[in-house]
Motif scaffolding. Structure first.
Motif, PDB file in Angstrom:
ATOM      1  N   ALA A  35       0.826  -1.211   0.000  1.00  0.00           N
ATOM      2  CA  ALA A  35       0.000   0.000   0.000  1.00  0.00           C
ATOM      3  C   ALA A  35       0.857   1.258   0.000  1.00  0.00           C
ATOM      4  CB  ALA A  35      -0.925   0.005   1.216  1.00  0.00           C
ATOM      5  N   GLU A  36       0.214   2.381  -0.246  1.00  0.00           N
ATOM      6  CA  GLU A  36       0.835   3.700  -0.127  1.00  0.00           C
ATOM      7  C   GLU A  36       0.094   4.477   0.948  1.00  0.00           C
ATOM      8  OE1 GLU A  36       1.305   5.646  -3.930  1.00  0.00           O
ATOM      9  OE2 GLU A  36       2.088   3.814  -4.865  1.00  0.00           O
ATOM     10  N   ILE A  94      -3.654   6.437  -6.556  1.00  0.00           N
ATOM     11  CA  ILE A  94      -3.156   5.169  -6.003  1.00  0.00           C
ATOM     12  C   ILE A  94      -4.002   4.006  -6.520  1.00  0.00           C
ATOM     13  CG2 ILE A  94      -2.897   3.831  -3.873  1.00  0.00           C
ATOM     14  CD1 ILE A  94      -2.295   6.562  -2.476  1.00  0.00           C
ATOM     15  N   ASP A  95      -5.312   4.188  -6.517  1.00  0.00           N
ATOM     16  CA  ASP A  95      -6.224   3.136  -6.974  1.00  0.00           C
ATOM     17  C   ASP A  95      -6.028   2.842  -8.459  1.00  0.00           C
ATOM     18  OD1 ASP A  95      -8.692   1.437  -6.485  1.00  0.00           O
ATOM     19  OD2 ASP A  95      -9.445   2.760  -8.054  1.00  0.00           O
ATOM     20  N   ARG A  96      -5.849   3.883  -9.260  1.00  0.00           N
ATOM     21  CA  ARG A  96      -5.654   3.686 -10.700  1.00  0.00           C
ATOM     22  C   ARG A  96      -4.406   2.869 -10.992  1.00  0.00           C
ATOM     23  NH1 ARG A  96      -7.851   8.955 -11.332  1.00  0.00           N
ATOM     24  NH2 ARG A  96      -5.796   9.886 -10.955  1.00  0.00           N
ATOM     25  N   ARG A  97      -3.405   3.006 -10.125  1.00  0.00           N
ATOM     26  CA  ARG A  97      -2.153   2.270 -10.320  1.00  0.00           C
ATOM     27  C   ARG A  97      -2.194   0.876  -9.697  1.00  0.00           C
ATOM     28  NH1 ARG A  97       1.312   4.360  -7.427  1.00  0.00           N
ATOM     29  NH2 ARG A  97       0.413   6.287  -6.601  1.00  0.00           N
ATOM     30  N   GLY A  98      -3.365   0.478  -9.243  1.00  0.00           N
ATOM     31  CA  GLY A  98      -3.523  -0.869  -8.722  1.00  0.00           C
ATOM     32  C   GLY A  98      -2.973  -1.065  -7.328  1.00  0.00           C
TER      33      GLY A  98
END
Length: 307
Positions: A35-36, A94-98
């Motif tokens: 995660a980030e 973050i979500d777009r990058r999986g």
């Protein structure tokens, strides 16, 4: 993704009082699940204010990508609305990058703004607000009790910021802020959030906070404040009036000794932590956890949540 879209991004939210171990827990979880981290501490957004805000170290920042740290200068205000926009953009990226997002911080209003939206009330009026500068908290509370008893009932006389905001809204509109809350308030969830907070016995938390203040002094907090003042950041700026910075500024002005400044920082930090504990205790659907002893269980819950 828009707020009205059907899909809701999953995110882990770690709140709770300062010094409870939120940042360390977030780092360990982020490394485990890939995660980030999105910062939700209202002071860590300021550049150059590192020691007094207990910002993650360069080594910690290198371990896991962090967002919303060092994004504004100390002479700028950064509102809950601005946080919400910036945090939403970071989470969506973050979500777009999986990747998965972990939001961590003790600024309860930031977290509530992100998860539930913001109150649709008038913007602040600095000129109007100045009339309250020298009014004692007890008097502010008395005035609010007459104008908006519902809001006054949930605010302490020491909570100057919210007392003044409520009075400001009433003077601007002739309507209590509780009416705006009823109509527009914090409703609707924009994310699918798993909210967690670390439970720490109060005296143990206070012990940790006092040690942390001493470490900040040893790490160079006085020099950090000197540098900020030398750079032209005035003592009356909002960021410079935060805990740690205002006391050291008073010491540098010769108004108090360093020992007195440290005592005040410890006292004010304890009081701030107590307010945070009260805030999070009132929040709904928070999973209270023991850390570090319960890390394996926490990790299991988080993995299950993200599926």
């Amino acid at each position: 993704m828009t707020e009205t879209a059907k899909k809701k991004i999953k995110l882990l939210v770690i709140g709770g009082p300062t010094g409870s171990g939120k940042s360390d827990l977030a780092l360990r979880l982020a490394e485990e699940i890939g995660a980030e981290i999105v910062n939700a501490d209202s002071m860590q957004v300021y550049r150059g204010m590192d020691i007094g805000t207990a910002k993650p170290s360069p080594e910690e920042l290198a371990r896991v990508p962090h967002h919303l740290i060092d994004i504004v200068s100390p002479n700028q205000d950064f509102t809950a609305s601005e946080f919400r926009c910036a945090a939403t953009a970071a989470i969506e990226d973050i979500d777009r990058r999986g990747k998965k997002a972990i939001v961590v911080g003790g600024t309860g209003l930031y977290l509530r703004a992100l998860l539930e939206g913001l109150l649709d009330s008038p913007t602040g009026d600095p000129e109007l607000r100045r009339q309250f500068d020298d009014v004692p908290g007890e008097e502010l509370h008395r005035r609010l009790l007459l104008a908006d008893p519902e809001t006054a009932a949930r605010l302490h006389p020491n909570d100057r910021v919210r007392l003044i905001r409520a009075l400001e809204v009433y003077l601007q509109t002739g309507r209590p802020i509780s009416a705006f809350r009823a109509e527009h308030g914090f409703s609707g969830a924009y994310f699918d959030a798993f909210k967690a907070a670390i439970s720490v016995e109060r005296q143990e938390l206070y012990r940790r906070l006092e040690l942390r203040v001493e470490r900040m002094i040893a790490a160079g907090l006085v020099d950090e404040v000197k540098g900020l003042l030398a750079s032209g950041y005035r003592r009356d700026m909002k960021a410079m009036r935060s805990i740690g910075y205002k006391e050291i500024s008073a010491h540098l002005d010769g108004k108090i000794t360093l020992d007195e400044a440290v005592t005040l920082i410890k006292r004010d930090t304890r009081r701030y932590a107590k307010r945070q504990m009260t805030w999070f205790a009132r929040e709904n659907e928070i999973y209270w956890l023991e850390y570090p002893t319960g890390f394996a269980s926490i990790l299991g819950h988080v993995i299950e949540f993200f599926g």
